[in-house]
Design a protein around this motif. Structure first.
Motif, PDB file in Angstrom:
ATOM      1  N   GLY A   1      15.410   5.024 -23.963  1.00  0.00           N
ATOM      2  CA  GLY A   1      15.903   4.533 -25.242  1.00  0.00           C
ATOM      3  C   GLY A   1      15.627   5.516 -26.362  1.00  0.00           C
ATOM      4  N   GLY A   2      16.575   5.625 -27.300  1.00  0.00           N
ATOM      5  CA  GLY A   2      16.399   6.567 -28.405  1.00  0.00           C
ATOM      6  C   GLY A   2      15.559   6.006 -29.529  1.00  0.00           C
ATOM      7  N   THR A   3      15.937   4.845 -30.068  1.00  0.00           N
ATOM      8  CA  THR A   3      15.252   4.262 -31.219  1.00  0.00           C
ATOM      9  C   THR A   3      14.090   3.384 -30.780  1.00  0.00           C
ATOM     10  OG1 THR A   3      16.618   2.262 -31.246  1.00  0.00           O
ATOM     11  CG2 THR A   3      17.470   4.191 -32.419  1.00  0.00           C
ATOM     12  N   ALA A   4      13.255   3.022 -31.752  1.00  0.00           N
ATOM     13  CA  ALA A   4      12.132   2.121 -31.471  1.00  0.00           C
ATOM     14  C   ALA A   4      12.647   0.765 -31.002  1.00  0.00           C
ATOM     15  CB  ALA A   4      11.258   1.966 -32.714  1.00  0.00           C
ATOM     16  N   THR A   5      13.770   0.314 -31.538  1.00  0.00           N
ATOM     17  CA  THR A   5      14.366  -0.956 -31.116  1.00  0.00           C
ATOM     18  C   THR A   5      14.796  -0.890 -29.658  1.00  0.00           C
ATOM     19  OG1 THR A   5      15.160  -1.409 -33.357  1.00  0.00           O
ATOM     20  CG2 THR A   5      16.221  -2.612 -31.558  1.00  0.00           C
ATOM     21  N   GLU A   6      15.445   0.213 -29.277  1.00  0.00           N
ATOM     22  CA  GLU A   6      15.883   0.381 -27.882  1.00  0.00           C
ATOM     23  C   GLU A   6      14.699   0.471 -26.942  1.00  0.00           C
ATOM     24  OE1 GLU A   6      20.047   2.806 -28.866  1.00  0.00           O
ATOM     25  OE2 GLU A   6      18.210   3.889 -28.359  1.00  0.00           O
ATOM     26  N   ILE A   7      13.627   1.102 -27.415  1.00  0.00           N
ATOM     27  CA  ILE A   7      12.410   1.198 -26.599  1.00  0.00           C
ATOM     28  C   ILE A   7      11.825  -0.192 -26.364  1.00  0.00           C
ATOM     29  CG2 ILE A   7       9.994   1.980 -26.661  1.00  0.00           C
ATOM     30  CD1 ILE A   7      11.053   4.520 -28.080  1.00  0.00           C
TER      31      ILE A   7
ATOM     32  N   ARG B   1      19.083   9.560 -17.428  1.00  0.00           N
ATOM     33  CA  ARG B   1      20.009   8.604 -16.790  1.00  0.00           C
ATOM     34  C   ARG B   1      19.598   8.347 -15.338  1.00  0.00           C
ATOM     35  NH1 ARG B   1      24.797  11.992 -18.966  1.00  0.00           N
ATOM     36  NH2 ARG B   1      25.064  11.212 -21.094  1.00  0.00           N
ATOM     37  N   LEU B   2      19.137   9.404 -14.662  1.00  0.00           N
ATOM     38  CA  LEU B   2      18.693   9.255 -13.280  1.00  0.00           C
ATOM     39  C   LEU B   2      17.477   8.339 -13.208  1.00  0.00           C
ATOM     40  CD1 LEU B   2      18.681   9.982 -10.280  1.00  0.00           C
ATOM     41  CD2 LEU B   2      17.458  12.094 -10.860  1.00  0.00           C
ATOM     42  N   ILE B   3      16.516   8.546 -14.102  1.00  0.00           N
ATOM     43  CA  ILE B   3      15.317   7.701 -14.125  1.00  0.00           C
ATOM     44  C   ILE B   3      15.695   6.249 -14.426  1.00  0.00           C
ATOM     45  CG2 ILE B   3      13.184   7.236 -15.405  1.00  0.00           C
ATOM     46  CD1 ILE B   3      12.840  10.265 -15.702  1.00  0.00           C
ATOM     47  N   LYS B   4      16.629   6.078 -15.345  1.00  0.00           N
ATOM     48  CA  LYS B   4      17.084   4.719 -15.669  1.00  0.00           C
ATOM     49  C   LYS B   4      17.717   4.052 -14.457  1.00  0.00           C
ATOM     50  CE  LYS B   4      19.687   2.129 -19.146  1.00  0.00           C
ATOM     51  NZ  LYS B   4      20.499   2.236 -20.388  1.00  0.00           N
ATOM     52  N   SER B   5      18.512   4.799 -13.704  1.00  0.00           N
ATOM     53  CA  SER B   5      19.167   4.234 -12.518  1.00  0.00           C
ATOM     54  C   SER B   5      18.148   3.882 -11.437  1.00  0.00           C
ATOM     55  CB  SER B   5      20.206   5.212 -11.961  1.00  0.00           C
ATOM     56  OG  SER B   5      19.583   6.361 -11.400  1.00  0.00           O
ATOM     57  N   ILE B   6      17.065   4.663 -11.344  1.00  0.00           N
ATOM     58  CA  ILE B   6      16.011   4.363 -10.366  1.00  0.00           C
ATOM     59  C   ILE B   6      15.390   3.013 -10.654  1.00  0.00           C
ATOM     60  CG2 ILE B   6      13.718   5.056  -9.545  1.00  0.00           C
ATOM     61  CD1 ILE B   6      14.610   7.981 -10.106  1.00  0.00           C
ATOM     62  N   TYR B   7      15.060   2.777 -11.929  1.00  0.00           N
ATOM     63  CA  TYR B   7      14.430   1.506 -12.275  1.00  0.00           C
ATOM     64  C   TYR B   7      15.408   0.342 -12.250  1.00  0.00           C
ATOM     65  CZ  TYR B   7       9.892   3.464 -13.216  1.00  0.00           C
ATOM     66  OH  TYR B   7       8.667   4.056 -13.056  1.00  0.00           O
ATOM     67  N   GLN B   8      16.685   0.608 -12.545  1.00  0.00           N
ATOM     68  CA  GLN B   8      17.683  -0.455 -12.436  1.00  0.00           C
ATOM     69  C   GLN B   8      17.830  -0.911 -10.994  1.00  0.00           C
ATOM     70  OE1 GLN B   8      21.089   1.403 -14.296  1.00  0.00           O
ATOM     71  NE2 GLN B   8      20.742   0.353 -16.245  1.00  0.00           N
ATOM     72  N   SER B   9      17.726   0.044 -10.058  1.00  0.00           N
ATOM     73  CA  SER B   9      17.839  -0.300  -8.639  1.00  0.00           C
ATOM     74  C   SER B   9      16.646  -1.133  -8.182  1.00  0.00           C
ATOM     75  CB  SER B   9      17.935   0.968  -7.796  1.00  0.00           C
ATOM     76  OG  SER B   9      16.704   1.677  -7.795  1.00  0.00           O
TER      77      SER B   9
END
Length: 355
Positions: A43-49, A333-341
């Motif tokens: 996430g970019g912003t503090a809200t997204e985090i 994006r790869l790290i995000k996909s790992i945790y989504q899986s």
């Protein structure tokens, strides 16, 4: 290797990367920090985090204040050990799109002319020092310091605010002894903006502007008058080896130097070209959302900057561990996909907590 096995291998690499990064941090709760750093990648912003890890927004802000005190030097020391390293010094503008900088905001953001966007934009200035491990060729940010230019200090003092003024060169020189104590520093490199009589220390490589005057044979001569070649001269009372190149990579005539007069031209060029690594790291930091945070206090801004730096550590460690040749954005994006899986970060941490 099937998809499931590949994901498990990636997940294991992430865990090893996190372990490597946080091994030196004994004063910080590892679970909270792990969640924040992972969310800082995604996430970019503090809200997204906050949304990425299911953490209350106010809790994220409070943790940013704590992160401001993290010592990046300890983390990098655990990674590079006693390997020979090169220090790379540079600075950048941390653009703050929503900050009010007329002329200066409460957090020190001010209006700068951005050559890329061709307009004036609010930004905070950052001094960045990176370490290049000359054994592994891996590069990490070891120090990142928000600093205030003189004109900003004057405005803030007129408002009655207490502000300590230090130039980027002062910040560098004050940090240098600590870095040389902790690391096996064999060379320091920076561009012409950092060159003065105080920074021309042992084993320093840099660049001079064409109007810089050096002493050769008792005469003061602008380096712009030298033809291509190597010269032993003095600059600001310091003996240097001057390397003049008529057309450096199509960029015109350039004037490189080393305070180690025994360096060869190849040594100087290699050290100089290592400087590009810090430009890449700055670009990667911004790709991870460095400029997405704009807070009212210096401490919180520094905490956000530190969080993004830690997130970049994770990306780089993961990248080096697996030998990937991807940029920070694609790795995030790869790290995000790992945790989504695995069900998502929020679900994963909730499951761990319940177990």
């Amino acid at each position: 290797m099937d998809t499931n096995s590949l994901l498990q291998a990636y997940y294991k690499a992430l865990q090893e990367s996190l372990k490597q990064i946080f091994e030196a941090l004994t004063s910080v709760r590892k679970d909270t920090l792990t969640r924040l750093v992972l969310a800082g990648v995604m996430g970019g912003t503090a809200t997204e985090i906050a949304q990425a890890i299911g953490m209350d927004y106010e809790t994220v802000l409070k943790n940013l204040d704590k992160l401001a005190n993290i010592d990046l030097i300890k983390i990098v020391k655990e990674i590079v050990k006693d390997h020979p390293v090169q220090l790379i010094i540079d600075d950048t503008h941390d653009h703050k799109e929503y900050a009010r900088a007329i002329p200066v905001s409460r957090n020190g953001a001010q209006a700068f002319y951005c050559r890329e966007h061709k307009r004036y934009e609010p930004a905070i200035q950052l001094l960045i020092i990176a370490i290049k491990d000359l054994k592994t060729n891996e590069t990490y940010i070891v120090t990142i310091i928000p600093y205030i230019p003189q004109k900003v200090v004057e405005v803030l003092r007129e408002r009655g605010e207490e502000v300590e003024f230090k130039t980027k060169i002062q910040e560098y020189l004050e940090t240098l002894p600590m870095l040389e104590k902790e690391f096996n520093v064999v060379c320091k490199v920076f561009d012409s903006w950092y060159v003065n009589s105080k920074t021309l220390l042992d084993d320093t490589v840099g660049e001079l502007k064409s109007n810089a005057r050096v002493v050769e044979g008792g005469r003061h001569v602008p380096v712009g008058e030298f033809p291509q070649g190597e010269y032993l001269v003095e600059y600001l009372g310091i003996p240097i080896k001057l390397l003049v190149i008529d057309d450096y990579k199509g960029l015109g005539k350039r004037y490189f130097f080393s305070t180690n007069v025994n360096d060869s031209s190849e040594d100087i060029i290699i050290s100089w070209e290592n400087r590009w690594d810090i430009e890449v790291l700055i670009r990667e930091l911004k790709a991870l959302g460095l400029e997405k945070g704009s807070f009212l206090t210096w401490v919180r801004n520094k905490g956000f900057i530190t969080l993004k730096t830690l997130s970049l550590f994770l990306v780089l460690s993961f990248k080096y561990f697996l030998g990937l040749k991807l940029g920070a954005k694609r790795i995030s994006r790869l790290i995000k996909s790992i945790y989504q899986s695995l069900g998502g970060i929020k679900k994963l941490f909730k499951r761990r907590k319940n177990t």
